[in-house]
Write an enzyme that holds these catalytic residues in place. Sequence first.
Site, PDB file in Angstrom:
ATOM      1  N   HIS A 105       0.194   0.337  10.172  1.00 14.50           N
ATOM      2  CA  HIS A 105      -1.019   1.084   9.829  1.00 14.50           C
ATOM      3  C   HIS A 105      -1.733   1.550  11.086  1.00 14.50           C
ATOM      4  O   HIS A 105      -2.919   1.851  11.069  1.00 14.50           O
ATOM      5  CB  HIS A 105      -1.973   0.215   9.008  1.00 14.50           C
ATOM      6  CG  HIS A 105      -1.309  -0.467   7.866  1.00 14.50           C
ATOM      7  ND1 HIS A 105      -0.917  -1.783   7.924  1.00 14.50           N
ATOM      8  CD2 HIS A 105      -0.931  -0.005   6.655  1.00 14.50           C
ATOM      9  CE1 HIS A 105      -0.331  -2.102   6.772  1.00 14.50           C
ATOM     10  NE2 HIS A 105      -0.320  -1.050   6.000  1.00 14.50           N
TER      11      HIS A 105
ATOM     12  N   ASP B 157      -2.376  -8.243   1.191  1.00 12.18           N
ATOM     13  CA  ASP B 157      -1.147  -8.458   0.413  1.00 12.18           C
ATOM     14  C   ASP B 157      -0.936  -9.939   0.126  1.00 12.18           C
ATOM     15  O   ASP B 157      -0.524 -10.323  -0.969  1.00 12.18           O
ATOM     16  CB  ASP B 157       0.067  -7.910   1.187  1.00 12.18           C
ATOM     17  CG  ASP B 157       0.038  -6.400   1.311  1.00 12.18           C
ATOM     18  OD1 ASP B 157       0.092  -5.731   0.263  1.00 12.18           O
ATOM     19  OD2 ASP B 157      -0.062  -5.888   2.434  1.00 12.18           O
TER      20      ASP B 157
ATOM     21  N   GLY C 123       0.830  -1.195   0.000  1.00 10.87           N
ATOM     22  CA  GLY C 123       0.000   0.000   0.000  1.00 10.87           C
ATOM     23  C   GLY C 123       0.863   1.243   0.000  1.00 10.87           C
ATOM     24  O   GLY C 123       1.995   1.219   0.499  1.00 10.87           O
ATOM     25  N   SER C 124       0.348   2.326  -0.529  1.00 10.95           N
ATOM     26  CA  SER C 124       1.075   3.603  -0.500  1.00 10.95           C
ATOM     27  C   SER C 124       0.899   4.262   0.872  1.00 10.95           C
ATOM     28  O   SER C 124       0.125   3.794   1.695  1.00 10.95           O
ATOM     29  CB  SER C 124       0.555   4.515  -1.605  1.00 10.95           C
ATOM     30  OG  SER C 124       0.794   3.941  -2.859  1.00 10.95           O
ATOM     31  N   GLY C 125       1.643   5.337   1.097  1.00  8.44           N
ATOM     32  CA  GLY C 125       1.537   6.066   2.364  1.00  8.44           C
ATOM     33  C   GLY C 125       2.674   5.771   3.318  1.00  8.44           C
ATOM     34  O   GLY C 125       2.744   6.360   4.394  1.00  8.44           O
ATOM     35  N   HIS C 126       3.553   4.834   2.919  1.00 10.52           N
ATOM     36  CA  HIS C 126       4.704   4.449   3.748  1.00 10.52           C
ATOM     37  C   HIS C 126       6.018   4.947   3.150  1.00 10.52           C
ATOM     38  O   HIS C 126       7.078   4.412   3.462  1.00 10.52           O
ATOM     39  CB  HIS C 126       4.784   2.923   3.850  1.00 10.52           C
ATOM     40  CG  HIS C 126       3.570   2.265   4.406  1.00 10.52           C
ATOM     41  ND1 HIS C 126       3.200   2.424   5.714  1.00 10.52           N
ATOM     42  CD2 HIS C 126       2.647   1.455   3.833  1.00 10.52           C
ATOM     43  CE1 HIS C 126       2.091   1.710   5.927  1.00 10.52           C
ATOM     44  NE2 HIS C 126       1.733   1.126   4.808  1.00 10.52           N
TER      45      HIS C 126
END
Lengths: 332, 332
Positions: free
Chosen positions: B220, B111, B55-58
């Site tokens: 998260h 994932d 996922g993006s945001g990391h």
Amino acid sequence: MKSKKFINDPDNIVEDTIEGFINAYGDRIKKLSNSDVIIRKNLEKGKVGLVIGNGSGHEPACIGFVGKNMLTANGYGGIFAAPGPDTLYDAIEAADTGEGVCVLISNHAGDVINSKMAIDMAQDDDINCEGVILYDDIASSPKGQEEERRGTAGTLFSYKIVGSYAEEGHSLEKVVKMAKKVRDNTRTLTVATVPGTSPITGYKMFEIDDDEIEIGMGVHGEAAAHTMKISTAEEIAKVMCERLIEDKPYLEGDEITVIVNGCGQTTYMELLIFYNEVQKILNEKGIKIYKPAIGNFITTQEMGGIALGFCKLDDEMKKMWAKETDAPGFNI
Amino acid sequence: MKSKKFINDPDNIVEDTIEGFINAYGDRIKKLSNSDVIIRKNLEKGKVGLVIGNGSGHEPACIGFVGKNMLTANGYGGIFAAPGPDTLYDAIEAADTGEGVCVLISNHAGDVINSKMAIDMAQDDDINCEGVILYDDIASSPKGQEEERRGTAGTLFSYKIVGSYAEEGHSLEKVVKMAKKVRDNTRTLTVATVPGTSPITGYKMFEIDDDEIEIGMGVHGEAAAHTMKISTAEEIAKVMCERLIEDKPYLEGDEITVIVNGCGQTTYMELLIFYNEVQKILNEKGIKIYKPAIGNFITTQEMGGIALGFCKLDDEMKKMWAKETDAPGFNI
């Protein structure tokens, strides 16, 4: 709310930071045993030394910029406090391998006074030594009074380009000339969204209204020139780019490099989104970007904000900017 | 207080981030024109591809880890959302130069499911392809149930070591074996002090009491196992090191590498101070550290916190860990 920083005794923050730094990167750098100076482990003869002094609290600046093709040595002071002339003298003396030393000075009163004293002391001891004052923050003084401007994140261009240039074995005279050229080609502007916290007191270093951002903030929270309402990355980039382009001015056909420097808590995601807007604006104006530096290089603790810096390059400067370094705090 | 992030339309955060990334590093990487995949610009034949989806945001994870001696390709999803099987299939197909593809999977439900589907699809199309699930977070499941643990910041060891190993031209079978070895040698624990802000909603992702830190936080904001009162870097390091050492266990005479991963707003100064305590504790126990990674590698937006990861190394793994990479998000 008080700070929740990962520290021990606030009186020992700098010592603890430095000890961690040396333990982590002791394969490449060391601390002078008798002085607050970080220096490369192996100095090659025949090369001009490149030195800067700065207050701590801006990490990785400037300890993280000591390395091949960057700084030879860094004299560090307390949190946000310039190192004393003795420390700077020690850095100069240790960085000299016989070819002399160029001292970069980020334009803040304490740094300038102490660096000048250290240079005088070194010259008295027959060390060939010259200082170059770096000023890049267009918010801190108007056009025409560039020498009054503060040194901010755009000083990074000098550390890298002049560092690579000194590594090539040029004379002190030529290294100084290059440092002035990089400085004169550089302009920076910083916006802040969220204040950083003093690691000593644990309290916010200044205040910013919830719906505002400050344009022209200094690296220690020095008062900003203007405020604007929170806005999109696109609009903020437009305001900043226009002011920077106009100030130099940067012209159609110019090739520049760009720093999008996070001030502490601004995420890499945001820096990339912001960089994207900067590139669009510059490309529209016919200005080309070469290898941007995007990351948290010169911070003000966990301040939210971005320092945007431009530096016009010629072919030689491009080559110097791109050279690889083993300095732990720099990566492009 | 709502977030003051440098973004444009919250619906386009990922697209804007990726566009900025490609524009900044287009000399080395590109995006597949028809899929959400970042891939190296020039793939060499004769080498197993190394792929991960996340996922993006990391950021910089994992787009920033695509490069020589690291990942071949990264399929990215929305903010904190796993990419779909089609995206992962595209990454696998594009990363295959005939020697097959190893898919690293950070252990989170979405994932795992999507990666397994993509691997099945690739195998159906006669691509030699195998997945390795990475789990390193000791807080998320007890000893003896390692396979239930989440993938967290210690996955970085796999990206680098397995990436360098694949670069040497080993077979898929050997690359998979190395990935499992790195995973089995890795343990990670995360503490969080300040919540991050969702870039989509602009609000805090979770709450932490003003005088507490959470031990065992997921990437998260998944619930932590324990809380402790705010304390010194020394005491926090002691608690974390003891739990990590005991879990594996790491033993006197072991040589390990360490990641001190900032989760977003934790400063490099703090990471160095914390690293210093970790090294003291490990050295006391006769455990030697090789080339630590200190920085913001795998973030949860501007969350305050540190993920501490250990990976036991043998001589070959040391060599792989130390190899230089041009991946924009990694530097040791």
